[in-house]
Design an enzyme around this catalytic site. Sequence first.
Site, mmCIF file in Angstrom:
data_model
loop_
_atom_site.group_PDB
_atom_site.id
_atom_site.type_symbol
_atom_site.label_atom_id
_atom_site.label_comp_id
_atom_site.label_asym_id
_atom_site.label_seq_id
_atom_site.Cartn_x
_atom_site.Cartn_y
_atom_site.Cartn_z
ATOM 1 C CG HIS A 28 15.582 90.726 75.008
ATOM 2 N ND1 HIS A 28 15.195 90.467 73.541
ATOM 3 C CD2 HIS A 28 15.950 92.174 74.783
ATOM 4 C CE1 HIS A 28 15.686 91.452 72.729
ATOM 5 N NE2 HIS A 28 15.913 92.690 73.489
ATOM 6 C CG ASP A 32 19.900 87.031 77.033
ATOM 7 O OD1 ASP A 32 20.737 87.751 76.844
ATOM 8 O OD2 ASP A 32 18.859 87.502 76.820
ATOM 9 C CD GLN A 76 21.304 95.012 78.279
ATOM 10 O OE1 GLN A 76 22.244 95.750 78.638
ATOM 11 N NE2 GLN A 76 20.650 94.873 77.168
ATOM 12 C CE LYS A 79 22.083 94.187 73.795
ATOM 13 N NZ LYS A 79 21.220 95.074 73.218
ATOM 14 C CB CYS A 112 12.788 93.457 73.451
ATOM 15 S SG CYS A 112 13.049 94.158 71.821
HETATM 16 N N1 C6P Z 1 18.360 94.364 74.027
HETATM 17 C C1 C6P Z 1 17.578 96.741 74.525
HETATM 18 O O1 C6P Z 1 17.553 97.910 74.181
HETATM 19 P P1 C6P Z 1 20.474 91.399 70.011
HETATM 20 O O2 C6P Z 1 19.410 92.290 69.545
HETATM 21 O O3 C6P Z 1 20.404 90.040 69.365
HETATM 22 O O4 C6P Z 1 21.858 92.019 70.062
HETATM 23 O O5 C6P Z 1 20.109 91.258 71.766
HETATM 24 C C2 C6P Z 1 19.019 90.955 72.032
HETATM 25 C C3 C6P Z 1 18.949 90.911 73.629
HETATM 26 C C4 C6P Z 1 18.937 89.870 74.321
HETATM 27 N N2 C6P Z 1 18.856 89.861 75.481
HETATM 28 C C5 C6P Z 1 18.618 91.033 76.308
HETATM 29 C C6 C6P Z 1 18.804 90.801 77.797
HETATM 30 C C7 C6P Z 1 18.999 92.158 75.647
HETATM 31 O O6 C6P Z 1 18.858 93.257 76.168
HETATM 32 C C8 C6P Z 1 18.875 91.914 74.360
HETATM 33 C C9 C6P Z 1 18.677 93.475 73.555
HETATM 34 C C10 C6P Z 1 18.429 95.926 73.494
HETATM 35 O O7 C6P Z 1 17.371 96.337 75.741
HETATM 36 C C11 C6P Z 1 17.612 95.907 72.168
HETATM 37 S S1 C6P Z 1 15.779 95.305 72.122
#
Ligand code: C6P
Length: 427
Positions: A141, A218, A221, A244, A382
């Site tokens: 991401h 990371d 998910q 999430k 992203c």
């Molecule tokens: N993915 C998606 O629709 P934040 O925005 O900081 O809470 O999470 C960022 C992020 C980092 N790593 C992974 C693997 C992610 O999936 C995400 C967030 C969302 O896939 C919003 S772009």
Amino acid sequence: MSEIVMMPRQTDAEILSVYDEQAQKIRDDFPILCREVHHKPLVYLDNAATSQKPQVVLDALNDYYVRYNANVHRGIHTLSEEATNAYEDSRVKVARFINAPDPHTLIFVRSTTEAVNLVAQAWGRAHLHKGHEILLSVMEHHSNLVPWQILANQVGAKLRFLDVREDGSLKLEDLSVKLTERTKMVALTHMSNMLGTVNPIKEIAMAAHNVGAMMFVDAAQSVPHMAVDVQALECDFLAFSGHKMCGPTGIGGLWGRRSILESMEPFMGGGSMIGEVHLDYSTWADIPEKFEAGTPNIAHAIVFGVAAEYLSGIGMDHIRAHEEALTLYLIERLQEIDGLTIYGSAPGRGAAVSFNLDDVHPSDLAIILDREGIAIRSGHHCTQPLHRAMNIKYGSSARASLYIYNTIDEVDKLAAGIQKARRFFGT
Ligand code: C6P
């Protein structure tokens, strides 16, 4: 909160139907799932972007503001003590949720994104210089890519990338070439938000440690969807987001090994993160306060713990098993649709499923589905480099992502909605 029953051994279809019954009960905890969109019952399949919130989480948020709203770690009046206790209790709950050995090693951050930036700047700038390498993968991401790009530019380090096989798994055979004694940081996603692939973090962490590199995970998910144990993963840092996992936006967790966190300089300066302040220098508070400068997101941090306990009450193994069964069913239904391509088929995949329908732009498909009350995500999610690496037309895809409250009926509605779109676009 819904009650979960234990299940005897059953066939795949029977298992799916038992999980489905339980999902129907779990739905009662989520008031938003009763709403309609375009006069159709909402079918919310955008859970990888953000999950919906159960009533216990909404109530806890309200309770904080109605009963004990006050700043933390500052006042000695009753409200401040109540707020501080609830804030620190929540740290214990969230730390327990990822099996952190010590709650002080769990830092409240705004999000996964902030956690990556924190480690890249506070650890990376101190330890990386020219000649060093950071190993990532092409499935990252942007949040686990751009902060490392910024760091690499600042210190003159080089980024290297593990490639992705056609089934969406990582080309781990490249580790022997790309992971060397020049590698100082390996930063990988635990579960891909586009392909659903679950990466073998422990195996990679051990390889990273063998060359003296750190392992950053990371887990944006994975933490919401499966039992994650930072000790079993043998990683050094792990980041995740509250929104999430049934919690509110603007709050997340960064876990790090105590010795590493203690050795790091702060990421941001300000109130609460100090030991002593003089006009020309300051000393730092112990962890976790050293990394929580200024008034934190108190309400959402408190509620983060409520969300973690809600998920634990259902059971992370139950959540994972339900999603595995429903994802299999979703893939089966999608495979019945002519002209539909699914991206990623790695074994043990998670519940985010990306696909495209012939020449139909995924945003057009998402608009048609929205008219049916069905929420999916369309775009690059992203993950622009991943879409490029997989030669995906338009550089974007449609994505349905499931969670604890999704049902067989909702998957059927998605399949019917896509068939309707196919007819509409004449493909
Ligand atoms: N993915 C998606 O629709 P934040 O925005 O900081 O809470 O999470 C960022 C992020 C980092 N790593 C992974 C693997 C992610 O999936 C995400 C967030 C969302 O896939 C919003 S772009």
